[in-house]
Motif scaffolding. Structure first.
Motif, PDB file in Angstrom:
ATOM      1  N   SER A  79     -32.036  25.554   7.356  1.00 17.65           N
ATOM      2  CA  SER A  79     -33.445  24.964   6.797  1.00 17.65           C
ATOM      3  C   SER A  79     -34.257  23.459   7.348  1.00 17.65           C
ATOM      4  CB  SER A  79     -33.898  25.170   5.301  1.00 17.65           C
ATOM      5  OG  SER A  79     -34.997  24.991   4.855  1.00 17.65           O
ATOM      6  N   TRP A  80     -33.315  22.251   7.028  1.00 22.37           N
ATOM      7  CA  TRP A  80     -33.883  21.334   7.427  1.00 22.37           C
ATOM      8  C   TRP A  80     -34.386  21.068   8.944  1.00 22.37           C
ATOM      9  CZ3 TRP A  80     -30.196  18.738   3.895  1.00 22.37           C
ATOM     10  CH2 TRP A  80     -30.780  18.420   2.218  1.00 22.37           C
ATOM     11  N   SER A  81     -33.097  21.650   9.813  1.00 23.24           N
ATOM     12  CA  SER A  81     -33.032  21.574  11.435  1.00 23.24           C
ATOM     13  C   SER A  81     -34.359  22.420  11.783  1.00 23.24           C
ATOM     14  CB  SER A  81     -32.374  22.173  11.270  1.00 23.24           C
ATOM     15  OG  SER A  81     -30.661  21.433  11.776  1.00 23.24           O
ATOM     16  N   ARG A  82     -34.344  23.214  10.775  1.00 20.80           N
ATOM     17  CA  ARG A  82     -35.674  24.173  11.518  1.00 20.80           C
ATOM     18  C   ARG A  82     -37.595  23.766  11.296  1.00 20.80           C
ATOM     19  NH1 ARG A  82     -36.180  30.184  12.886  1.00 20.80           N
ATOM     20  NH2 ARG A  82     -33.138  29.893  13.001  1.00 20.80           N
ATOM     21  N   GLN A  83     -37.247  22.214   9.678  1.00 17.65           N
ATOM     22  CA  GLN A  83     -38.259  22.509   9.282  1.00 17.65           C
ATOM     23  C   GLN A  83     -38.678  21.365  10.497  1.00 17.65           C
ATOM     24  OE1 GLN A  83     -38.159  21.837   5.592  1.00 17.65           O
ATOM     25  NE2 GLN A  83     -38.027  23.543   5.058  1.00 17.65           N
ATOM     26  N   ILE A  84     -37.509  20.309  10.938  1.00 16.97           N
ATOM     27  CA  ILE A  84     -37.720  19.720  11.674  1.00 16.97           C
ATOM     28  C   ILE A  84     -38.124  19.767  13.065  1.00 16.97           C
ATOM     29  CG2 ILE A  84     -36.636  16.988  12.457  1.00 16.97           C
ATOM     30  CD1 ILE A  84     -35.495  16.619  10.047  1.00 16.97           C
ATOM     31  N   GLY A  85     -37.886  20.491  13.005  1.00 23.58           N
ATOM     32  CA  GLY A  85     -37.688  21.087  14.666  1.00 23.58           C
ATOM     33  C   GLY A  85     -39.286  21.240  14.581  1.00 23.58           C
ATOM     34  N   LEU A  86     -39.891  22.086  13.923  1.00 25.25           N
ATOM     35  CA  LEU A  86     -41.289  22.361  13.902  1.00 25.25           C
ATOM     36  C   LEU A  86     -42.390  20.703  13.624  1.00 25.25           C
ATOM     37  CD1 LEU A  86     -41.605  25.168  11.350  1.00 25.25           C
ATOM     38  CD2 LEU A  86     -42.326  25.285  13.658  1.00 25.25           C
ATOM     39  N   ARG A  87     -41.216  20.104  13.798  1.00 25.57           N
ATOM     40  CA  ARG A  87     -42.249  18.574  13.520  1.00 25.57           C
ATOM     41  C   ARG A  87     -41.892  18.266  14.894  1.00 25.57           C
ATOM     42  NH1 ARG A  87     -45.189  19.622   9.855  1.00 25.57           N
ATOM     43  NH2 ARG A  87     -44.519  19.556   7.968  1.00 25.57           N
ATOM     44  N   LEU A  88     -41.060  17.803  15.502  1.00 26.30           N
ATOM     45  CA  LEU A  88     -40.433  17.139  16.687  1.00 26.30           C
ATOM     46  C   LEU A  88     -40.196  17.670  17.990  1.00 26.30           C
ATOM     47  CD1 LEU A  88     -38.041  14.841  15.297  1.00 26.30           C
ATOM     48  CD2 LEU A  88     -40.114  14.689  15.544  1.00 26.30           C
ATOM     49  N   GLY A  89     -40.484  19.176  17.821  1.00 29.76           N
ATOM     50  CA  GLY A  89     -40.437  19.969  18.696  1.00 29.76           C
ATOM     51  C   GLY A  89     -38.014  20.661  18.863  1.00 29.76           C
ATOM     52  N   GLN A  90     -37.802  21.476  19.242  1.00 32.14           N
ATOM     53  CA  GLN A  90     -36.567  22.137  19.208  1.00 32.14           C
ATOM     54  C   GLN A  90     -35.858  21.492  20.425  1.00 32.14           C
ATOM     55  OE1 GLN A  90     -35.147  24.657  16.744  1.00 32.14           O
ATOM     56  NE2 GLN A  90     -37.294  24.323  15.716  1.00 32.14           N
ATOM     57  N   THR A  91     -35.248  19.929  19.917  1.00 32.37           N
ATOM     58  CA  THR A  91     -34.548  18.895  21.113  1.00 32.37           C
ATOM     59  C   THR A  91     -33.623  18.882  20.307  1.00 32.37           C
ATOM     60  OG1 THR A  91     -36.078  17.324  20.276  1.00 32.37           O
ATOM     61  CG2 THR A  91     -37.147  18.555  21.992  1.00 32.37           C
ATOM     62  N   VAL A  92     -32.697  18.384  20.944  1.00 31.65           N
ATOM     63  CA  VAL A  92     -31.423  18.026  20.896  1.00 31.65           C
ATOM     64  C   VAL A  92     -31.604  16.257  20.186  1.00 31.65           C
ATOM     65  CG1 VAL A  92     -29.186  16.473  22.164  1.00 31.65           C
ATOM     66  CG2 VAL A  92     -30.106  18.553  23.055  1.00 31.65           C
ATOM     67  N   GLN A  93     -33.034  15.425  20.122  1.00 33.43           N
ATOM     68  CA  GLN A  93     -33.385  14.365  19.176  1.00 33.43           C
ATOM     69  C   GLN A  93     -33.280  15.401  17.553  1.00 33.43           C
ATOM     70  OE1 GLN A  93     -34.239  15.065  22.476  1.00 33.43           O
ATOM     71  NE2 GLN A  93     -33.680  13.147  23.474  1.00 33.43           N
ATOM     72  N   ALA A  94     -34.306  16.052  17.804  1.00 31.89           N
ATOM     73  CA  ALA A  94     -34.658  17.459  16.524  1.00 31.89           C
ATOM     74  C   ALA A  94     -32.918  17.395  15.270  1.00 31.89           C
ATOM     75  CB  ALA A  94     -35.349  18.306  16.523  1.00 31.89           C
ATOM     76  N   ALA A  95     -31.904  17.585  16.541  1.00 29.96           N
ATOM     77  CA  ALA A  95     -31.018  18.470  15.576  1.00 29.96           C
ATOM     78  C   ALA A  95     -30.579  16.731  15.303  1.00 29.96           C
ATOM     79  CB  ALA A  95     -29.943  19.089  16.927  1.00 29.96           C
ATOM     80  N   GLY A  96     -30.211  15.801  16.435  1.00 33.56           N
ATOM     81  CA  GLY A  96     -29.428  14.775  16.021  1.00 33.56           C
ATOM     82  C   GLY A  96     -30.046  13.982  14.213  1.00 33.56           C
ATOM     83  N   VAL A  97     -31.248  14.213  14.631  1.00 28.71           N
ATOM     84  CA  VAL A  97     -32.349  13.349  13.334  1.00 28.71           C
ATOM     85  C   VAL A  97     -31.818  13.989  12.555  1.00 28.71           C
ATOM     86  CG1 VAL A  97     -33.897  13.660  12.192  1.00 28.71           C
ATOM     87  CG2 VAL A  97     -34.433  13.002  14.496  1.00 28.71           C
ATOM     88  N   VAL A  98     -31.820  15.559  11.760  1.00 27.45           N
ATOM     89  CA  VAL A  98     -30.934  16.299  11.152  1.00 27.45           C
ATOM     90  C   VAL A  98     -29.391  15.440  10.898  1.00 27.45           C
ATOM     91  CG1 VAL A  98     -30.358  18.780   9.824  1.00 27.45           C
ATOM     92  CG2 VAL A  98     -32.606  18.153  11.229  1.00 27.45           C
ATOM     93  N   LEU A  99     -29.137  16.070  11.556  1.00 24.93           N
ATOM     94  CA  LEU A  99     -26.956  16.216  11.374  1.00 24.93           C
ATOM     95  C   LEU A  99     -27.391  13.878  11.316  1.00 24.93           C
ATOM     96  CD1 LEU A  99     -25.644  17.373  14.330  1.00 24.93           C
ATOM     97  CD2 LEU A  99     -25.546  18.108  11.996  1.00 24.93           C
ATOM     98  N   ALA A 100     -28.075  13.583  11.869  1.00 23.42           N
ATOM     99  CA  ALA A 100     -27.728  12.222  11.370  1.00 23.42           C
ATOM    100  C   ALA A 100     -27.854  11.670   9.930  1.00 23.42           C
ATOM    101  CB  ALA A 100     -28.577  11.361  12.434  1.00 23.42           C
ATOM    102  N   ALA A 101     -28.929  11.907   9.350  1.00 22.08           N
ATOM    103  CA  ALA A 101     -29.043  12.229   7.694  1.00 22.08           C
ATOM    104  C   ALA A 101     -28.754  12.873   6.572  1.00 22.08           C
ATOM    105  CB  ALA A 101     -31.148  12.893   7.917  1.00 22.08           C
ATOM    106  N   TYR A 102     -28.046  14.141   7.529  1.00 19.63           N
ATOM    107  CA  TYR A 102     -27.261  14.607   6.538  1.00 19.63           C
ATOM    108  C   TYR A 102     -25.983  14.190   6.283  1.00 19.63           C
ATOM    109  CZ  TYR A 102     -24.412  19.620   4.806  1.00 19.63           C
ATOM    110  OH  TYR A 102     -24.227  19.456   4.576  1.00 19.63           O
ATOM    111  N   PHE A 103     -25.745  13.979   7.371  1.00 25.35           N
ATOM    112  CA  PHE A 103     -24.177  12.789   7.645  1.00 25.35           C
ATOM    113  C   PHE A 103     -24.005  11.125   6.757  1.00 25.35           C
ATOM    114  CE2 PHE A 103     -22.660  15.621  11.090  1.00 25.35           C
ATOM    115  CZ  PHE A 103     -21.778  16.185  10.020  1.00 25.35           C
ATOM    116  N   ALA A 104     -25.791  10.341   7.163  1.00 19.99           N
ATOM    117  CA  ALA A 104     -25.469   9.433   6.108  1.00 19.99           C
ATOM    118  C   ALA A 104     -25.906   9.925   4.669  1.00 19.99           C
ATOM    119  CB  ALA A 104     -26.658   9.091   6.371  1.00 19.99           C
ATOM    120  N   GLY A 105     -26.260  10.844   4.777  1.00 19.19           N
ATOM    121  CA  GLY A 105     -26.208  11.433   3.069  1.00 19.19           C
ATOM    122  C   GLY A 105     -24.901  11.362   2.338  1.00 19.19           C
ATOM    123  N   LEU A 106     -24.208  12.419   3.254  1.00 24.88           N
ATOM    124  CA  LEU A 106     -22.581  12.365   2.825  1.00 24.88           C
ATOM    125  C   LEU A 106     -21.794  11.152   2.631  1.00 24.88           C
ATOM    126  CD1 LEU A 106     -21.397  15.286   5.258  1.00 24.88           C
ATOM    127  CD2 LEU A 106     -21.771  15.139   2.507  1.00 24.88           C
TER     128      LEU A 106
END
Length: 112
Positions: free
Chosen positions: A39-66
């Motif tokens: 869900s977060w990947s799709r939401q951020i993808g709508l803001r930043l575009g469906q790019t590798v950078q958008a996926a990287g932001v989600v994964l970085a935030a997810y793993f930082a939270g962990l």
């Protein structure tokens, strides 16, 4: 040759109801985490575009939270009972997941 009456029956292991319920909750928690990530990947993808950078932001935030959660939990393990702490963490994650869409909406100008 062995006598069929003397064969041993397979031993049935009975798992207590509380343990089965805990396993079910852990499974549901993991499934919810995967749903959050998608869900977060799709939401951020709508803001930043469906790019590798958008996926990287989600994964970085997810793993930082962990990582942050692990560091905080390591300090609290002796002060809180494990299941109570786990329940509190799940409630905190649910609250955060409810806030993410609002935070993304508020930060729309920053991401543009």
């Amino acid at each position: 040759m062995t006598d069929p009456d003397r064969l041993e029956r397979p031993r049935v292991v009975r798992v207590p109801l509380a343990r089965r319920a805990a396993f079910g909750l852990f499974f549901a928690s993991g499934a919810a985490a995967l749903i959050y990530e998608v869900s977060w990947s799709r939401q951020i993808g709508l803001r930043l575009g469906q790019t590798v950078q958008a996926a990287g932001v989600v994964l970085a935030a997810y793993f930082a939270g962990l990582a942050i959660g692990s560091a905080v939990a390591a300090r609290l393990t002796r002060a809180v009972r494990p299941l109570v702490g786990y329940g509190a963490c799940e409630l905190l994650v649910a609250a955060w997941a409810a806030l993410v869409p609002t935070l993304l909406e508020l930060s729309g100008g920053l991401m543009a």
